[in-house]
Design a protein around this motif. Structure first.
Motif, short mmCIF file in Angstrom:
data_model
loop_
_atom_site.label_atom_id
_atom_site.label_comp_id
_atom_site.label_asym_id
_atom_site.label_seq_id
_atom_site.Cartn_x
_atom_site.Cartn_y
_atom_site.Cartn_z
N ILE A 167 16.66 13.21 -5.19
CA ILE A 167 16.02 14.34 -6.07
C ILE A 167 16.18 15.70 -5.62
N ASN A 168 15.99 15.92 -4.22
CA ASN A 168 16.07 17.25 -3.41
C ASN A 168 17.48 18.01 -4.09
N ILE A 169 18.47 17.15 -3.65
CA ILE A 169 19.94 17.72 -3.82
C ILE A 169 20.03 18.34 -5.30
N LEU A 170 19.55 17.23 -6.15
CA LEU A 170 19.77 17.53 -7.77
C LEU A 170 18.84 18.91 -7.78
N ILE A 171 17.68 18.77 -7.30
CA ILE A 171 16.75 20.16 -7.87
C ILE A 171 17.39 21.27 -7.47
N GLU A 172 18.02 21.15 -6.32
CA GLU A 172 18.72 22.65 -5.88
C GLU A 172 19.94 22.85 -6.38
N GLY A 173 20.59 21.97 -7.02
CA GLY A 173 21.85 22.18 -7.46
C GLY A 173 21.42 22.59 -9.02
N LEU A 174 20.50 22.16 -9.68
CA LEU A 174 19.96 22.33 -11.10
C LEU A 174 19.69 23.85 -11.02
N ARG A 175 18.70 24.00 -10.13
CA ARG A 175 18.21 25.33 -10.02
C ARG A 175 19.31 26.66 -9.99
N ASN A 176 20.02 26.15 -9.10
CA ASN A 176 21.08 27.29 -8.78
C ASN A 176 21.89 27.35 -10.04
N ARG A 177 22.29 26.27 -10.68
CA ARG A 177 22.94 26.48 -11.83
C ARG A 177 22.37 27.29 -13.13
N GLU A 178 21.13 26.94 -13.14
CA GLU A 178 20.27 27.55 -14.16
C GLU A 178 20.52 28.93 -14.29
N GLU A 179 20.47 29.83 -13.06
CA GLU A 179 20.65 30.96 -12.85
C GLU A 179 22.05 31.42 -13.30
N ASP A 180 23.20 30.74 -12.76
CA ASP A 180 24.36 31.08 -13.36
C ASP A 180 24.65 30.99 -14.82
N LEU A 181 24.13 30.00 -15.52
CA LEU A 181 24.09 29.60 -16.94
C LEU A 181 23.31 30.85 -17.63
N ASN A 182 22.25 31.16 -17.02
CA ASN A 182 21.46 32.45 -17.85
C ASN A 182 22.15 33.54 -18.23
N LYS A 183 23.27 33.86 -17.27
CA LYS A 183 24.16 34.98 -17.06
C LYS A 183 25.09 34.94 -18.29
N GLU A 184 25.40 33.55 -18.68
CA GLU A 184 26.13 33.31 -19.85
C GLU A 184 25.40 32.89 -21.15
N ASN A 185 24.14 33.30 -21.16
CA ASN A 185 23.52 33.03 -22.35
C ASN A 185 23.17 31.36 -22.56
N LEU A 186 23.40 30.66 -21.45
CA LEU A 186 23.15 29.35 -21.58
C LEU A 186 22.23 28.93 -20.73
N SER A 187 21.52 27.63 -20.98
CA SER A 187 20.50 27.32 -20.31
C SER A 187 20.42 25.69 -20.32
N LEU A 188 19.87 25.25 -19.01
CA LEU A 188 19.69 23.74 -19.06
C LEU A 188 18.45 23.27 -19.76
N LEU A 189 17.50 24.26 -19.79
CA LEU A 189 16.01 24.01 -20.30
C LEU A 189 15.80 24.14 -21.80
#
Ligand SMILES: [Fe+2]
Ligand SMILES: [Fe+2]
Length: 185
Positions: free
Chosen positions: A163-185
């Motif tokens: 779970i910790n590995i996935l939380i960290e990956g998802l958190r970092n990716r969310e920041e990158d996706l937001n720059k492209e106007n995308l989101s995991l949320l």
């Protein structure tokens, strides 16, 4: 096929925002584990992105219709094997790619759901609180808790670390996706 082509292919078959987000979350977790296991990033990314390609248009035939679509596009057989493996509990999952896909499919979206109900979203989200939500049957009730437990064991991952590995990956990716106007949320 590269990652961009895979994402374009996904968008041909999937119009629902929620399924695009799920596909991106699973892709993120696959990339995170490709880094963790030192595996091929593009291959793992494409496996995550395309694992539910048929789910919107052919829900009854999922994932088998998807395998046909991907074969026609000349996708690697080991990607197809892994995608076949996530469809049913009884399927074979001998490769690391297949075991990982099965272990991140439900859990990635469960972690996203856990982040969604917090004011700070992924920021400060801990495995402990995700595990507490796993024990709360009414939270994301459709998620199969046994599947999460068994698939992480099959991957040889301690659930907290997983779970910790996935939380960290998802958190970092969310920041990158937001720059492209995308989101995991
Ligand atoms: Fe699926
Ligand atoms: Fe999925």
């Amino acid at each position: 096929m590269n990652r961009e082509e895979a994402f374009n292919l996904l968008k041909e078959y999937v119009k629902e925002d929620s399924l695009i987000k799920h596909s991106l979350a699973v892709e993120t977790s696959m990339i995170t584990y490709a880094n963790h296991f030192n595996e091929d990033l593009d291959k793992w990314s494409i496996t995550g992105l395309l694992h539910d390609i048929d789910f919107e248009m052919y829900p009854q035939e999922h994932p088998y219709k998807g395998l046909e679509i991907l074969r026609e596009k000349g996708i690697d057989e080991d990607i197809i094997y892994a995608i076949k493996g996530h469809g049913k509990k009884e399927e074979e999952r001998e490769s690391l790619l297949a075991k990982t896909l099965y272990a991140v499919d439900e859990l990635s979206s469960f972690i996203v759901a856990s982040a969604l109900v917090r004011p700070t979203k992924f920021e400060g989200l801990k495995a402990k609180s995700v595990k507490k939500k796993l024990k709360t049957k009414s939270f994301a009730a459709a998620v199969d808790r046994d599947q999460i437990k068994e698939s992480s064991e099959d991957l040889n991952m301690d659930l907290t670390e997983h779970i910790n590995i996935l939380i960290e990956g998802l958190r970092n990716r969310e920041e990158d996706l937001n720059k492209e106007n995308l989101s995991l949320l």
